[in-house]
Motif scaffolding. Sequence first.
Motif, PDB file in Angstrom:
ATOM      1  N   PRO A  35     -47.386  56.940 -13.723  1.00  0.00           N
ATOM      2  CA  PRO A  35     -48.493  57.913 -13.786  1.00  0.00           C
ATOM      3  C   PRO A  35     -49.404  57.714 -15.002  1.00  0.00           C
ATOM      4  O   PRO A  35     -50.615  57.927 -14.922  1.00  0.00           O
ATOM      5  N   VAL A  36     -48.819  57.332 -16.128  1.00  0.00           N
ATOM      6  CA  VAL A  36     -49.625  56.988 -17.313  1.00  0.00           C
ATOM      7  C   VAL A  36     -49.439  55.492 -17.574  1.00  0.00           C
ATOM      8  O   VAL A  36     -48.309  55.017 -17.748  1.00  0.00           O
ATOM      9  N   HIS A  37     -50.529  54.735 -17.549  1.00  0.00           N
ATOM     10  CA  HIS A  37     -50.465  53.306 -17.876  1.00  0.00           C
ATOM     11  C   HIS A  37     -51.779  52.930 -18.555  1.00  0.00           C
ATOM     12  O   HIS A  37     -52.806  52.711 -17.905  1.00  0.00           O
ATOM     13  N   VAL A  38     -51.718  52.902 -19.869  1.00  0.00           N
ATOM     14  CA  VAL A  38     -52.907  52.642 -20.697  1.00  0.00           C
ATOM     15  C   VAL A  38     -52.700  51.309 -21.409  1.00  0.00           C
ATOM     16  O   VAL A  38     -51.591  50.992 -21.852  1.00  0.00           O
ATOM     17  N   LEU A  39     -53.771  50.533 -21.513  1.00  0.00           N
ATOM     18  CA  LEU A  39     -53.743  49.279 -22.271  1.00  0.00           C
ATOM     19  C   LEU A  39     -54.470  49.506 -23.592  1.00  0.00           C
ATOM     20  O   LEU A  39     -55.593  50.037 -23.601  1.00  0.00           O
ATOM     21  N   ILE A  40     -53.835  49.134 -24.677  1.00  0.00           N
ATOM     22  CA  ILE A  40     -54.396  49.313 -26.024  1.00  0.00           C
ATOM     23  C   ILE A  40     -54.643  47.918 -26.588  1.00  0.00           C
ATOM     24  O   ILE A  40     -53.699  47.123 -26.716  1.00  0.00           O
ATOM     25  N   ILE A  41     -55.897  47.633 -26.894  1.00  0.00           N
ATOM     26  CA  ILE A  41     -56.228  46.273 -27.353  1.00  0.00           C
ATOM     27  C   ILE A  41     -57.003  46.324 -28.677  1.00  0.00           C
ATOM     28  O   ILE A  41     -57.758  47.271 -28.936  1.00  0.00           O
ATOM     29  N   PRO A  42     -56.832  45.285 -29.503  1.00  0.00           N
ATOM     30  CA  PRO A  42     -57.717  45.154 -30.664  1.00  0.00           C
ATOM     31  C   PRO A  42     -59.072  44.637 -30.184  1.00  0.00           C
ATOM     32  O   PRO A  42     -59.132  43.853 -29.228  1.00  0.00           O
ATOM     33  N   LYS A  43     -60.142  45.060 -30.825  1.00  0.00           N
ATOM     34  CA  LYS A  43     -61.466  44.521 -30.460  1.00  0.00           C
ATOM     35  C   LYS A  43     -61.565  43.050 -30.854  1.00  0.00           C
ATOM     36  O   LYS A  43     -62.250  42.264 -30.203  1.00  0.00           O
ATOM     37  N   LYS A  44     -60.848  42.706 -31.914  1.00  0.00           N
ATOM     38  CA  LYS A  44     -60.778  41.298 -32.343  1.00  0.00           C
ATOM     39  C   LYS A  44     -59.930  40.519 -31.337  1.00  0.00           C
ATOM     40  O   LYS A  44     -58.867  40.992 -30.924  1.00  0.00           O
ATOM     41  N   HIS A  45     -60.372  39.348 -30.948  1.00  0.00           N
ATOM     42  CA  HIS A  45     -59.581  38.536 -30.014  1.00  0.00           C
ATOM     43  C   HIS A  45     -58.378  37.934 -30.716  1.00  0.00           C
ATOM     44  O   HIS A  45     -58.525  37.151 -31.662  1.00  0.00           O
ATOM     45  N   ILE A  46     -57.197  38.312 -30.251  1.00  0.00           N
ATOM     46  CA  ILE A  46     -55.933  37.710 -30.702  1.00  0.00           C
ATOM     47  C   ILE A  46     -55.186  37.362 -29.418  1.00  0.00           C
ATOM     48  O   ILE A  46     -55.051  38.212 -28.531  1.00  0.00           O
ATOM     49  N   GLU A  47     -54.733  36.133 -29.331  1.00  0.00           N
ATOM     50  CA  GLU A  47     -54.142  35.619 -28.087  1.00  0.00           C
ATOM     51  C   GLU A  47     -52.916  36.420 -27.607  1.00  0.00           C
ATOM     52  O   GLU A  47     -52.808  36.749 -26.432  1.00  0.00           O
ATOM     53  N   SER A  48     -52.030  36.742 -28.513  1.00  0.00           N
ATOM     54  CA  SER A  48     -50.806  37.474 -28.172  1.00  0.00           C
ATOM     55  C   SER A  48     -50.137  37.882 -29.471  1.00  0.00           C
ATOM     56  O   SER A  48     -50.606  37.519 -30.560  1.00  0.00           O
ATOM     57  N   ALA A  49     -49.009  38.580 -29.361  1.00  0.00           N
ATOM     58  CA  ALA A  49     -48.260  38.967 -30.565  1.00  0.00           C
ATOM     59  C   ALA A  49     -47.832  37.729 -31.354  1.00  0.00           C
ATOM     60  O   ALA A  49     -47.673  37.784 -32.579  1.00  0.00           O
ATOM     61  N   GLN A  50     -47.662  36.610 -30.665  1.00  0.00           N
ATOM     62  CA  GLN A  50     -47.227  35.381 -31.329  1.00  0.00           C
ATOM     63  C   GLN A  50     -48.320  34.826 -32.240  1.00  0.00           C
ATOM     64  O   GLN A  50     -48.042  34.022 -33.135  1.00  0.00           O
ATOM     65  N   ALA A  51     -49.545  35.233 -32.021  1.00  0.00           N
ATOM     66  CA  ALA A  51     -50.674  34.713 -32.808  1.00  0.00           C
ATOM     67  C   ALA A  51     -51.054  35.641 -33.968  1.00  0.00           C
ATOM     68  O   ALA A  51     -52.013  35.372 -34.691  1.00  0.00           O
ATOM     69  N   LEU A  52     -50.312  36.734 -34.133  1.00  0.00           N
ATOM     70  CA  LEU A  52     -50.606  37.640 -35.247  1.00  0.00           C
ATOM     71  C   LEU A  52     -50.324  36.953 -36.580  1.00  0.00           C
ATOM     72  O   LEU A  52     -49.394  36.136 -36.683  1.00  0.00           O
ATOM     73  N   THR A  53     -51.111  37.285 -37.582  1.00  0.00           N
ATOM     74  CA  THR A  53     -50.867  36.759 -38.932  1.00  0.00           C
ATOM     75  C   THR A  53     -50.733  37.944 -39.892  1.00  0.00           C
ATOM     76  O   THR A  53     -50.997  39.093 -39.520  1.00  0.00           O
ATOM     77  N   LYS A  54     -50.364  37.643 -41.101  1.00  0.00           N
ATOM     78  CA  LYS A  54     -50.223  38.656 -42.157  1.00  0.00           C
ATOM     79  C   LYS A  54     -51.508  39.491 -42.272  1.00  0.00           C
ATOM     80  O   LYS A  54     -51.453  40.696 -42.534  1.00  0.00           O
ATOM     81  N   GLU A  55     -52.614  38.840 -42.050  1.00  0.00           N
ATOM     82  CA  GLU A  55     -53.931  39.496 -42.102  1.00  0.00           C
ATOM     83  C   GLU A  55     -54.053  40.640 -41.088  1.00  0.00           C
ATOM     84  O   GLU A  55     -54.870  41.536 -41.241  1.00  0.00           O
ATOM     85  N   ASP A  56     -53.242  40.580 -40.043  1.00  0.00           N
ATOM     86  CA  ASP A  56     -53.324  41.579 -38.977  1.00  0.00           C
ATOM     87  C   ASP A  56     -52.336  42.738 -39.162  1.00  0.00           C
ATOM     88  O   ASP A  56     -52.255  43.605 -38.292  1.00  0.00           O
ATOM     89  N   ASP A  57     -51.609  42.752 -40.275  1.00  0.00           N
ATOM     90  CA  ASP A  57     -50.586  43.793 -40.471  1.00  0.00           C
ATOM     91  C   ASP A  57     -51.172  45.194 -40.295  1.00  0.00           C
ATOM     92  O   ASP A  57     -50.612  46.031 -39.583  1.00  0.00           O
ATOM     93  N   ALA A  58     -52.299  45.449 -40.956  1.00  0.00           N
ATOM     94  CA  ALA A  58     -52.877  46.789 -40.912  1.00  0.00           C
ATOM     95  C   ALA A  58     -53.388  47.103 -39.506  1.00  0.00           C
ATOM     96  O   ALA A  58     -53.270  48.242 -39.029  1.00  0.00           O
ATOM     97  N   LEU A  59     -53.939  46.097 -38.844  1.00  0.00           N
ATOM     98  CA  LEU A  59     -54.447  46.283 -37.487  1.00  0.00           C
ATOM     99  C   LEU A  59     -53.310  46.669 -36.535  1.00  0.00           C
ATOM    100  O   LEU A  59     -53.438  47.599 -35.723  1.00  0.00           O
ATOM    101  N   LEU A  60     -52.194  45.978 -36.647  1.00  0.00           N
ATOM    102  CA  LEU A  60     -51.069  46.260 -35.757  1.00  0.00           C
ATOM    103  C   LEU A  60     -50.532  47.673 -36.010  1.00  0.00           C
ATOM    104  O   LEU A  60     -50.233  48.423 -35.069  1.00  0.00           O
ATOM    105  N   CYS A  61     -50.445  48.027 -37.272  1.00  0.00           N
ATOM    106  CA  CYS A  61     -50.001  49.373 -37.637  1.00  0.00           C
ATOM    107  C   CYS A  61     -50.967  50.406 -37.044  1.00  0.00           C
ATOM    108  O   CYS A  61     -50.544  51.436 -36.501  1.00  0.00           O
ATOM    109  N   HIS A  62     -52.244  50.102 -37.100  1.00  0.00           N
ATOM    110  CA  HIS A  62     -53.266  50.992 -36.545  1.00  0.00           C
ATOM    111  C   HIS A  62     -53.121  51.091 -35.021  1.00  0.00           C
ATOM    112  O   HIS A  62     -53.297  52.170 -34.448  1.00  0.00           O
TER     113      HIS A  62
END
Length: 112
Positions: A35-62
């Motif tokens: 019944p609830v299925h929402v997709l939450i995306i960063p506006k910045k293009h990041i390929e997947s969780a595997q492509a996250l870097t230290k620079e994205d720490d705050a973004l992921l937390c957000h």
Amino acid sequence: MSCLFCRIAAGEIPSTKVYEDELVYAFRDIAPQAPVHVLIIPKKHIESAQALTKEDDALLCHMFACARKIAESEGVAASGYRLITNVGDDAGQSVHHLHLHLIGGKTLKWDN
Ligand code: 5GP
Ligand code: ZN
């Protein structure tokens, strides 16, 4: 721009918006699994969780902070919900732009 979710975040492809701020866009999945299925995306293009870097720490937390807010507004914060991010082929990632699935509104089975 060829990425589907970049185009959705930019408003080039229509979607049902649930939440937006300067960093994040959230919208209803076109093929909801609950019944609830929402997709939450960063506006910045990041390929997947595997492509996250230290620079994205705050973004992921957000993104998780946004998930908590959306869970409240969708009425599932108390009943419970699942946050999923698929990474790569074996996980069935079909859109190669990082996204959290926020799924709830029913009792979820693990084997789905
Ligand atoms: P994945 O399989 O990559 O983890 O998740 C991709 C999700 O995007 C799927 O649940 C799929 O239903 C959803 N999706 C694919 N194309 C569109 C679209 O054009 N609009 C919306 N709202 N969701 C989409
Ligand atoms: Zn993208």
